[in-house]
Design an enzyme around this catalytic site. Sequence first.
Site, PDB file in Angstrom:
ATOM      1  N   ASP A 227      -9.331  -3.674  -5.746  1.00  0.00           N
ATOM      2  CA  ASP A 227      -8.783  -3.106  -4.517  1.00  0.00           C
ATOM      3  C   ASP A 227      -9.400  -1.723  -4.317  1.00  0.00           C
ATOM      4  O   ASP A 227      -9.261  -0.855  -5.166  1.00  0.00           O
ATOM      5  CB  ASP A 227      -7.260  -3.001  -4.645  1.00  0.00           C
TER       6      ASP A 227
ATOM      7  N   HIS B 285      -7.901  -5.389  -0.296  1.00  0.00           N
ATOM      8  CA  HIS B 285      -6.677  -4.607  -0.374  1.00  0.00           C
ATOM      9  C   HIS B 285      -5.468  -5.511  -0.163  1.00  0.00           C
ATOM     10  O   HIS B 285      -5.404  -6.228   0.832  1.00  0.00           O
ATOM     11  CB  HIS B 285      -6.726  -3.529   0.713  1.00  0.00           C
TER      12      HIS B 285
ATOM     13  N   SER C 169       0.831  -1.195   0.000  1.00  0.00           N
ATOM     14  CA  SER C 169       0.000   0.000   0.000  1.00  0.00           C
ATOM     15  C   SER C 169       0.870   1.251   0.000  1.00  0.00           C
ATOM     16  O   SER C 169       1.703   1.418  -0.886  1.00  0.00           O
ATOM     17  CB  SER C 169      -0.947  -0.042   1.208  1.00  0.00           C
TER      18      SER C 169
END
Length: 521
Positions: A463, A491, A236
């Site tokens: 996502d 995610h 991320s």
Amino acid sequence: MTSPRPRRATGVRRLVAAMTAVTTALALSGCVSLFVPDRQAPSTTSAPTGESVDADLRPYYEQVLRWEDCGDGATCATATAPLDWENPDPGTDIELALSRHTASGTGQGSLFVNPGGPGASGYDFVKDSVDYAVSERLQENFDVIGWDPRGVGRSSAVDCKDDAGLDAYLYSYIPDPVDSPAYIQKATDQAVDFARSCLENTGPLLEFVDTASTVHDLDMLRAVVGDEKLNYFGFSYGSDIGAQYADTFPENVGRVVLDGATDSSLSRFDTIVQQAEGFDSAIRAYLADCLDTPAECPFRGSVDEVLVTVDRMLDGLGASPIRADDGRQLNPNVMTTAINSAMYTEEYWPYLSQAFAEVMQGDATTAFVLADSYFQRGEDGEYDSNLFEAFTAINCIDYPVNTDPAAIAALNEQLRAIDPLSDYDTLGDVQCANWPFSYRGETVEPVTGEGADPIVVVGTTNDPATPYRWAEALSDQLESAVLLTYEGEGHIAYDEKDECINTPVDDYFVDGTVPEDGLTC
């Protein structure tokens, strides 16, 4: 992060899914001699690479870490970094906390891991959850190291509010119409108060928690543990760090994987819009799945009809919030947070269905469980980390702030096209517009990583937090990148444990075998 107001997904944080289970921490020092082991406390030390650096940076690159047992099979250490990499001054040094699980087999050096955020604790991620972070195969071949970036947790950290103050900030709701003078004044006052508290409680560090500074910290840590090249696994927002590292230190890039990749070239407003699209798509996928199991779903009708029902529910919570057992009120913002929290992984979808069913009966229990997990608030009312304080501080100086009324109006028009039932105010990013420090560059430019060794970018097709288009964009921007695609929800891909993704990622780290570009699983 935009101010905590209207509907669904405006201003959602970049956050690795694992952080609902583990997050944030770190510590401090001074001069290099403090890190030399003393005779009373035997320790394991790592030698620096001996590479050539500027004279004023040598004390940082040549410091010797003192690794000590910190439980759970890990060792931990504290490193010193300059507050301002452009003007290093030992009198203003900051601290960075690290945790490490040494290789269980024949090690190939270190593998640095960052779980995202910004604001997530890499220290906790590795120390407490190394089996979740990386596979046994990677643990066998590498010393797995996590660290709390500057501003985060156990490192020299951003501090804004006590627990009660964070409750008031994160769980607040302004019931006035969003275009009313009362709303504008209250939202602005709230942003100014939070920014003032952060500056008063954090001090000079608040100006230097940007990702560019963290990238320099990471290069120093690479050298301090004795690695000539950086092996790195970023999730991320952690991919922001990795991509900017490749752009800044391409010659030091070893084996780097960026999962849940972000597009660092986007403006703040473009990021908000594309995340809104991502969360809207994820919510629709959740509702379609929910409606396919009528026995467990509290809704009936089509996905579009249910979205209208949910919007009416949020309006109802604005007019009549539901009081929880601890006295807090479930307002539209808290419910929106609960919904967003469940979009990070399909495992949370049943809990969201339960929350919806309870809210229909006037019960806020599960909705608060989901919202509290998102904000990392414990049952005792204490926050497990400074994640959202760090998140705000880092984002507000990582992006140029746009206060142009025409640009804000265009942003709202785009958001209404995604969610026509919601109202959006005329403030834009009110928090960052009132932040004491701003982006130090001129414009945000795409990364290229020119000259870097191959980099692996991983994206998940639905996502919500880091939309798949960001992985596509980053793989195009980085000259040496290959793209792996995981077709699925939620995610991050690696934590899904799908061998089609994880095996080529592990092969790349262990053997240096670059995965096939365009591989789709």
